[in-house]
Design a protein around this motif. Structure first.
Motif, PDB file in Angstrom:
ATOM      1  N   GLY A  77       7.899  38.554  18.183  1.00  0.00           N
ATOM      2  CA  GLY A  77       6.916  39.274  18.984  1.00  0.00           C
ATOM      3  C   GLY A  77       7.643  40.214  19.931  1.00  0.00           C
ATOM      4  O   GLY A  77       8.662  40.787  19.560  1.00  0.00           O
ATOM      5  N   PRO A  78       7.178  40.365  21.158  1.00  0.00           N
ATOM      6  CA  PRO A  78       7.790  41.351  22.057  1.00  0.00           C
ATOM      7  C   PRO A  78       9.189  40.990  22.542  1.00  0.00           C
ATOM      8  O   PRO A  78       9.874  41.829  23.099  1.00  0.00           O
ATOM      9  CB  PRO A  78       6.812  41.421  23.231  1.00  0.00           C
ATOM     10  CG  PRO A  78       6.090  40.131  23.201  1.00  0.00           C
ATOM     11  CD  PRO A  78       6.035  39.701  21.761  1.00  0.00           C
ATOM     12  N   VAL A  79       9.657  39.759  22.319  1.00  0.00           N
ATOM     13  CA  VAL A  79      11.005  39.369  22.721  1.00  0.00           C
ATOM     14  C   VAL A  79      11.941  39.729  21.567  1.00  0.00           C
ATOM     15  O   VAL A  79      11.911  39.113  20.515  1.00  0.00           O
ATOM     16  CB  VAL A  79      11.095  37.854  23.019  1.00  0.00           C
ATOM     17  CG1 VAL A  79      12.508  37.491  23.427  1.00  0.00           C
ATOM     18  CG2 VAL A  79      10.099  37.477  24.098  1.00  0.00           C
ATOM     19  N   LEU A  80      12.770  40.736  21.773  1.00  0.00           N
ATOM     20  CA  LEU A  80      13.619  41.226  20.696  1.00  0.00           C
ATOM     21  C   LEU A  80      14.796  40.314  20.440  1.00  0.00           C
ATOM     22  O   LEU A  80      15.402  39.770  21.361  1.00  0.00           O
ATOM     23  CB  LEU A  80      14.143  42.628  21.024  1.00  0.00           C
ATOM     24  CG  LEU A  80      13.087  43.726  21.070  1.00  0.00           C
ATOM     25  CD1 LEU A  80      13.715  45.024  21.559  1.00  0.00           C
ATOM     26  CD2 LEU A  80      12.452  43.920  19.714  1.00  0.00           C
ATOM     27  N   ALA A  81      15.160  40.183  19.151  1.00  0.00           N
ATOM     28  CA  ALA A  81      16.325  39.392  18.768  1.00  0.00           C
ATOM     29  C   ALA A  81      17.614  40.144  19.066  1.00  0.00           C
ATOM     30  O   ALA A  81      18.660  39.546  19.252  1.00  0.00           O
ATOM     31  CB  ALA A  81      16.255  39.043  17.280  1.00  0.00           C
ATOM     32  N   TRP A  82      17.552  41.442  19.078  1.00  0.00           N
ATOM     33  CA  TRP A  82      18.732  42.268  19.304  1.00  0.00           C
ATOM     34  C   TRP A  82      18.672  42.778  20.737  1.00  0.00           C
ATOM     35  O   TRP A  82      17.790  43.553  21.078  1.00  0.00           O
ATOM     36  CB  TRP A  82      18.733  43.438  18.325  1.00  0.00           C
ATOM     37  CG  TRP A  82      19.972  44.256  18.380  1.00  0.00           C
ATOM     38  CD1 TRP A  82      20.193  45.344  19.171  1.00  0.00           C
ATOM     39  CD2 TRP A  82      21.157  44.084  17.611  1.00  0.00           C
ATOM     40  NE1 TRP A  82      21.440  45.853  18.938  1.00  0.00           N
ATOM     41  CE2 TRP A  82      22.054  45.097  17.986  1.00  0.00           C
ATOM     42  CE3 TRP A  82      21.550  43.164  16.655  1.00  0.00           C
ATOM     43  CZ2 TRP A  82      23.310  45.221  17.417  1.00  0.00           C
ATOM     44  CZ3 TRP A  82      22.796  43.291  16.094  1.00  0.00           C
ATOM     45  CH2 TRP A  82      23.662  44.310  16.480  1.00  0.00           C
ATOM     46  N   PRO A  83      19.587  42.392  21.622  1.00  0.00           N
ATOM     47  CA  PRO A  83      19.507  42.873  23.010  1.00  0.00           C
ATOM     48  C   PRO A  83      19.824  44.363  23.097  1.00  0.00           C
ATOM     49  O   PRO A  83      20.801  44.827  22.523  1.00  0.00           O
ATOM     50  CB  PRO A  83      20.571  42.041  23.736  1.00  0.00           C
ATOM     51  CG  PRO A  83      21.490  41.554  22.673  1.00  0.00           C
ATOM     52  CD  PRO A  83      20.709  41.501  21.398  1.00  0.00           C
TER      53      PRO A  83
END
Length: 160
Positions: free
Chosen positions: A145-151
């Motif tokens: 969702g809105p929390v990205l896996a790639w910083p």
């Protein structure tokens, strides 16, 4: 949409897709290894290779690189567009490219190096693309969702 630093993707041993135009105007696509040096994407070729011949007739091309890790939820797309140049083989550059994919030279398969890579071959060519436009797309939220896996790194290139 959060951006990412393209250099982080360019350092990974990923496949790129080189899109060229045939003499009849039809699109063609070739999977290639690559290395990013001196603000250019370098891809191996050979004097008689079809992609090299097409680029000599029409230098317009695009390159797409995708970093996809389903388990980690990473999906990054990097695209370049521009005109490629065909350069003579550079054994030192070609060896750096091979190290990116094959690791230290002590790990290289001798048969592959002698029969396929042919590092010192006079017919070897390097395809050089200095991007005229760049596209980045981070859709790493497909699992989270809105929390990205790639910083995000805070650095981005403008999209075309």
């Amino acid at each position: 949409m959060q951006t990412f630093d393209p250099v982080e993707v360019l350092t990974l041993p990923l496949m790129a897709n080189l899109a060229t135009v045939s003499s009849d105007g039809a699109p063609r696509n070739s999977p290639v290894w690559f290395i990013w040096e001196d603000s250019a994407l370098w891809m191996p070729g050979a004097q008689g290779a079809s992609a090299v011949k097409r680029l000599q007739q029409d230098s317009r091309c695009s390159v797409e690189i995708v970093h996809f890790d389903n388990d980690a939820g990473i999906l990054l797309h990097l695209g370049f567009r521009g005109h490629a140049l065909i350069e003579p083989n550079c054994p030192a550059l070609f060896k750096r490219l091979l190290r990116k994919y094959l690791g230290p030279e002590s790990n290289w398969n001798e048969w592959f190096i002698e029969n396929v890579a042919r590092i010192n071959s006079p017919s070897g060519r390097m395809i050089r693309l200095v991007p005229e436009s760049t596209f980045t797309n981070n859709v790493s939220f497909f699992k989270t969702g809105p929390v990205l896996a790639w910083p995000p790194t805070g650095w981005s290139l403008e999209s075309d």
